[in-house]
Design an enzyme around this catalytic site. Structure first.
Site, PDB file in Angstrom:
ATOM      1  N   GLY A  42      -8.165 -23.734  24.632  1.00  0.00           N
ATOM      2  CA  GLY A  42      -9.362 -23.358  25.393  1.00  0.00           C
ATOM      3  C   GLY A  42     -10.610 -23.499  24.546  1.00  0.00           C
ATOM      4  O   GLY A  42     -11.133 -22.497  24.039  1.00  0.00           O
ATOM      5  N   SER A  87     -13.336 -26.499  25.250  1.00  0.00           N
ATOM      6  CA  SER A  87     -14.460 -27.047  26.025  1.00  0.00           C
ATOM      7  C   SER A  87     -14.831 -26.150  27.202  1.00  0.00           C
ATOM      8  O   SER A  87     -13.975 -25.520  27.824  1.00  0.00           O
ATOM      9  CB  SER A  87     -14.095 -28.424  26.579  1.00  0.00           C
ATOM     10  OG  SER A  87     -13.655 -29.261  25.552  1.00  0.00           O
ATOM     11  N   SER A 143      -5.983 -29.122  28.772  1.00  0.00           N
ATOM     12  CA  SER A 143      -4.759 -29.892  29.004  1.00  0.00           C
ATOM     13  C   SER A 143      -3.566 -28.964  29.230  1.00  0.00           C
ATOM     14  O   SER A 143      -3.333 -28.054  28.432  1.00  0.00           O
ATOM     15  CB  SER A 143      -4.465 -30.802  27.806  1.00  0.00           C
ATOM     16  OG  SER A 143      -5.491 -31.744  27.650  1.00  0.00           O
ATOM     17  N   GLU A 202      -6.012 -31.618  15.189  1.00  0.00           N
ATOM     18  CA  GLU A 202      -5.943 -32.258  16.512  1.00  0.00           C
ATOM     19  C   GLU A 202      -6.272 -33.749  16.380  1.00  0.00           C
ATOM     20  O   GLU A 202      -5.600 -34.603  16.959  1.00  0.00           O
ATOM     21  CB  GLU A 202      -6.930 -31.593  17.475  1.00  0.00           C
ATOM     22  CG  GLU A 202      -6.929 -32.268  18.846  1.00  0.00           C
ATOM     23  CD  GLU A 202      -7.874 -31.621  19.847  1.00  0.00           C
ATOM     24  OE1 GLU A 202      -8.702 -30.779  19.450  1.00  0.00           O
ATOM     25  OE2 GLU A 202      -7.785 -31.986  21.035  1.00  0.00           O
ATOM     26  N   GLU A 245     -18.314 -41.451  19.636  1.00  0.00           N
ATOM     27  CA  GLU A 245     -19.695 -41.383  19.132  1.00  0.00           C
ATOM     28  C   GLU A 245     -19.824 -40.204  18.155  1.00  0.00           C
ATOM     29  O   GLU A 245     -20.452 -40.325  17.097  1.00  0.00           O
ATOM     30  CB  GLU A 245     -20.694 -41.213  20.291  1.00  0.00           C
ATOM     31  CG  GLU A 245     -20.843 -42.425  21.197  1.00  0.00           C
ATOM     32  CD  GLU A 245     -19.688 -42.568  22.197  1.00  0.00           C
ATOM     33  OE1 GLU A 245     -18.898 -41.615  22.355  1.00  0.00           O
ATOM     34  OE2 GLU A 245     -19.564 -43.648  22.793  1.00  0.00           O
TER      35      GLU A 245
HETATM   36  C1  LIG Z   1      -7.796 -36.305  28.505  1.00  0.00           C
HETATM   37  C2  LIG Z   1      -8.614 -35.171  27.960  1.00  0.00           C
HETATM   38  C3  LIG Z   1      -7.982 -34.017  27.542  1.00  0.00           C
HETATM   39  C4  LIG Z   1      -8.748 -32.953  27.053  1.00  0.00           C
HETATM   40  N1  LIG Z   1      -8.099 -31.798  26.695  1.00  0.00           N
HETATM   41  C5  LIG Z   1      -8.815 -30.729  26.297  1.00  0.00           C
HETATM   42  C6  LIG Z   1      -8.163 -29.484  26.002  1.00  0.00           C
HETATM   43  O1  LIG Z   1      -6.931 -29.353  26.098  1.00  0.00           O
HETATM   44  N2  LIG Z   1      -8.927 -28.434  25.642  1.00  0.00           N
HETATM   45  C7  LIG Z   1     -10.280 -28.526  25.529  1.00  0.00           C
HETATM   46  O2  LIG Z   1     -10.902 -27.530  25.174  1.00  0.00           O
HETATM   47  N3  LIG Z   1     -10.938 -29.685  25.798  1.00  0.00           N
HETATM   48  C8  LIG Z   1     -10.232 -30.787  26.180  1.00  0.00           C
HETATM   49  N4  LIG Z   1     -10.891 -31.960  26.488  1.00  0.00           N
HETATM   50  C9  LIG Z   1     -12.355 -32.005  26.438  1.00  0.00           C
HETATM   51  C10 LIG Z   1     -12.931 -32.862  25.329  1.00  0.00           C
HETATM   52  O3  LIG Z   1     -12.821 -32.228  24.079  1.00  0.00           O
HETATM   53  C11 LIG Z   1     -14.410 -33.133  25.704  1.00  0.00           C
HETATM   54  O4  LIG Z   1     -14.394 -33.912  26.883  1.00  0.00           O
HETATM   55  C12 LIG Z   1     -15.156 -33.865  24.617  1.00  0.00           C
HETATM   56  O5  LIG Z   1     -15.331 -33.056  23.478  1.00  0.00           O
HETATM   57  C13 LIG Z   1     -16.546 -34.360  25.091  1.00  0.00           C
HETATM   58  O6  LIG Z   1     -17.258 -33.336  25.680  1.00  0.00           O
HETATM   59  P1  LIG Z   1     -17.910 -33.521  27.138  1.00  0.00           P
HETATM   60  O7  LIG Z   1     -16.852 -34.040  28.066  1.00  0.00           O
HETATM   61  O8  LIG Z   1     -18.580 -32.249  27.518  1.00  0.00           O
HETATM   62  O9  LIG Z   1     -18.971 -34.682  26.987  1.00  0.00           O
HETATM   63  P2  LIG Z   1     -20.497 -34.559  26.396  1.00  0.00           P
HETATM   64  O10 LIG Z   1     -20.485 -33.716  25.180  1.00  0.00           O
HETATM   65  O11 LIG Z   1     -21.330 -34.102  27.571  1.00  0.00           O
HETATM   66  O12 LIG Z   1     -20.793 -36.030  26.032  1.00  0.00           O
HETATM   67  C14 LIG Z   1     -21.286 -36.999  26.986  1.00  0.00           C
HETATM   68  C15 LIG Z   1     -21.613 -38.288  26.217  1.00  0.00           C
HETATM   69  O13 LIG Z   1     -22.644 -38.043  25.265  1.00  0.00           O
HETATM   70  C16 LIG Z   1     -22.249 -38.488  23.975  1.00  0.00           C
HETATM   71  N5  LIG Z   1     -22.749 -37.581  22.940  1.00  0.00           N
HETATM   72  C17 LIG Z   1     -22.798 -36.224  22.986  1.00  0.00           C
HETATM   73  N6  LIG Z   1     -23.277 -35.737  21.829  1.00  0.00           N
HETATM   74  C18 LIG Z   1     -23.524 -36.797  21.024  1.00  0.00           C
HETATM   75  C19 LIG Z   1     -24.015 -36.938  19.691  1.00  0.00           C
HETATM   76  N7  LIG Z   1     -24.345 -35.882  18.955  1.00  0.00           N
HETATM   77  N8  LIG Z   1     -24.115 -38.185  19.179  1.00  0.00           N
HETATM   78  C20 LIG Z   1     -23.787 -39.281  19.922  1.00  0.00           C
HETATM   79  N9  LIG Z   1     -23.305 -39.201  21.200  1.00  0.00           N
HETATM   80  C21 LIG Z   1     -23.185 -37.985  21.739  1.00  0.00           C
HETATM   81  C22 LIG Z   1     -20.725 -38.419  23.992  1.00  0.00           C
HETATM   82  O14 LIG Z   1     -20.161 -39.301  23.039  1.00  0.00           O
HETATM   83  C23 LIG Z   1     -20.404 -38.835  25.428  1.00  0.00           C
HETATM   84  O15 LIG Z   1     -20.387 -40.232  25.533  1.00  0.00           O
HETATM   85  C24 LIG Z   1     -10.147 -33.048  26.964  1.00  0.00           C
HETATM   86  C25 LIG Z   1     -10.789 -34.230  27.401  1.00  0.00           C
HETATM   87  C26 LIG Z   1     -10.046 -35.278  27.902  1.00  0.00           C
HETATM   88  C27 LIG Z   1     -10.766 -36.511  28.359  1.00  0.00           C
END
Ligand SMILES: Cc1cc2nc3c(=O)[nH]c(=O)nc-3n(C[C@H](O)[C@H](O)[C@H](O)COP(=O)(O)OP(=O)(O)OC[C@H]3O[C@@H](n4cnc5c(N)ncnc54)[C@H](O)[C@@H]3O)c2cc1C
Length: 387
Positions: free
Chosen positions: A132, A134, A166, A249, A371
């Site tokens: 837990g 994100s 997940s 991880e 990124e």
């Molecule tokens: C298949 C899958 C399984 C997952 N499982 C889990 C889980 O079990 N538990 C959990 O807690 N989370 C989980 N996640 C979440 C995952 O950790 C987040 O999706 C990830 O960290 C990106 O965060 P966000 O989706 O909020 O995107 P955002 O942070 O909103 O990013 C959007 C875009 O902006 C870019 N960006 C953001 N900040 C920067 C920066 N500083 N520099 C350059 N580019 C930037 C990113 O690269 C991306 O392209 C999972 C995600 C997926 C896809």
């Protein structure tokens, strides 16, 4: 350590005697992967027999101390065990976020009581964990998380929402980042909490992926009461635990760059490629990159096991491994032609290619985006100005 060659010989004999024939081929889909848990779903008796046999030796976590359910093996012995398992194509006996993520964090930050309680359960595959981290407003900027955790004297009270959790709908317990101080700078008000997903007030709602699978959920906490002794590490210092766990991880996710047993795409598509020199060149380049990644990965794991890895090295491995896996599936689709786009047939047969290809799109997002990994590499490894 015992003499490496005797250890290898004993290990080989034991594996020959205890690894069932059904467990000597690669996992083809989710049902071939054993996740353990309170209500484990075993595909066949061999899957359970293999997990129990390995757990009885502590070999689901070979390098953890014996007191915590591990095998107590040295880094060199652990490597030999891995080589001997690969020799007979033995399948991983237990897939577990407890093993790949929570366990290392507990070994470093947990109290002795927490280690003795949680680690053996993880090693035996008794509890399935989810992560837990994100939240709707906290992904790449994870430290902005807002899930509220209040000290109510004899318990913690948790309210908030996680997302992309997940297997939250299948997990027994969660390791969770919560905010325990709303006044402090954002990195200094976070704590690391463990709790039972069956606690009153916890609910999950599955999210459907583009691949048609639904491996993750939105997770809601409404007045969830958590016993005080389930906080790991120091109050408000959970960010240290969170970062350490993220390194593990990313190391785990980087493994997808190895592509299972590291099959060469050139060998797999040899005949198909005879008339297509451009695709053949792309696949040859990929096979070379995969070999280079395999060598880099082995070096990295060796350094990690003896504590000599750069702390940001998992970001490098995660970036390289996931981009490689995405490239692999692009090439599989290109070599498969229009039939690779087939979608409706049995997911474990023809419909698999397109679904797997779409699933890999998430590889460079999960565990921190590519990124973000490049930003970490620029800052912490290359020490670029302004990064
Ligand atoms: C298949 C899958 C399984 C997952 N499982 C889990 C889980 O079990 N538990 C959990 O807690 N989370 C989980 N996640 C979440 C995952 O950790 C987040 O999706 C990830 O960290 C990106 O965060 P966000 O989706 O909020 O995107 P955002 O942070 O909103 O990013 C959007 C875009 O902006 C870019 N960006 C953001 N900040 C920067 C920066 N500083 N520099 C350059 N580019 C930037 C990113 O690269 C991306 O392209 C999972 C995600 C997926 C896809």
């Amino acid at each position: 350590m015992t003499d490496p060659e005797s250890f290898r010989a004993e290990t080989r004999t034991w594996l020959e005697a205890n690894c069932p024939a059904e467990m000597r081929e690669p996992a083809r889909d989710e049902s071939d992967m054993c996740w353990g848990g309170r209500n484990p779903a075993f595909k066949n008796p061999a899957q359970k027999q293999w997990m129990d046999a390995m757990a009885s030796r502590g070999w689901t976590v070979p390098d953890w101390p014996k007191d915590y359910g591990g095998g107590g093996l040295s880094p060199a012995e652990t490597k030999i065990l891995g080589q001997e398992m690969a020799r007979i194509n033995a399948r991983n006996p237990l897939y577990s976020f407890g093993i790949s993520m929570l366990g290392p964090a507990l070994l470093k930050y947990g109290s002795e009581e927490q280690k003795l309680h949680y680690l053996p359960q993880i090693a035996r595959g008794e509890i399935r964990w989810c992560q837990g981290y994100s939240e709707p407003g906290a992904g790449s900027d994870l430290a902005s998380l807002q899930t509220k955790c209040e000290d109510k004297g004899d318990h913690w009270l948790v309210n908030g929402q996680k997302v992309w959790t997940s297997y939250a709908d299948k997990a027994d317990w969660i390791f969770c980042l919560v905010r325990t101080d709303f006044q402090a700078p954002k990195h200094q008000g976070i704590s690391f909490l463990l709790f039972d997903m069956a606690s009153p007030g916890v609910s999950t709602r599955p999210i459907l992926l583009i691949s048609g699978y639904s491996p993750f959920c939105e997770t809601f906490f409404d007045d969830v009461q958590v016993p005080k002794d389930q906080l790991v590490g120091t109050l408000n210092r959970g960010w240290d635990v969170a970062k350490y766990l993220l390194g593990h991880e990313r190391e785990m996710i980087s493994g997808m760059g190895l592509g299972g047993q590291g099959e060469s795409l050139g060998a797999a598509f040899g005949e198909v490629l005879a008339d297509d020199p451009l695709l053949r060149a792309d696949i040859a380049r990929f096979d070379v990159d995969q070999l280079a990644f395999r060598a880099m990965s082995e070096k990295f794991i060796d350094e990690l096991k003896v504590g000599r890895a750069h702390p940001a090295q998992p970001s490098m491995m995660k970036y390289a491994g996931t981009e490689l896996n995405k490239a692999r599936h692009e090439l599989v689709m290109a070599a498969g032609g229009s039939s690779a786009l087939e979608w409706e047939s049995d997911r474990s047969a023809n419909g698999k290619k397109a679904r797997e290809w779409l699933r890999t799109k998430a590889n460079s997002i999960e565990g921190g985006t590519s990124e973000v990994q490049l930003g970490i590499i620029a800052k912490r490894i290359l020490e670029l100005p302004g990064a």
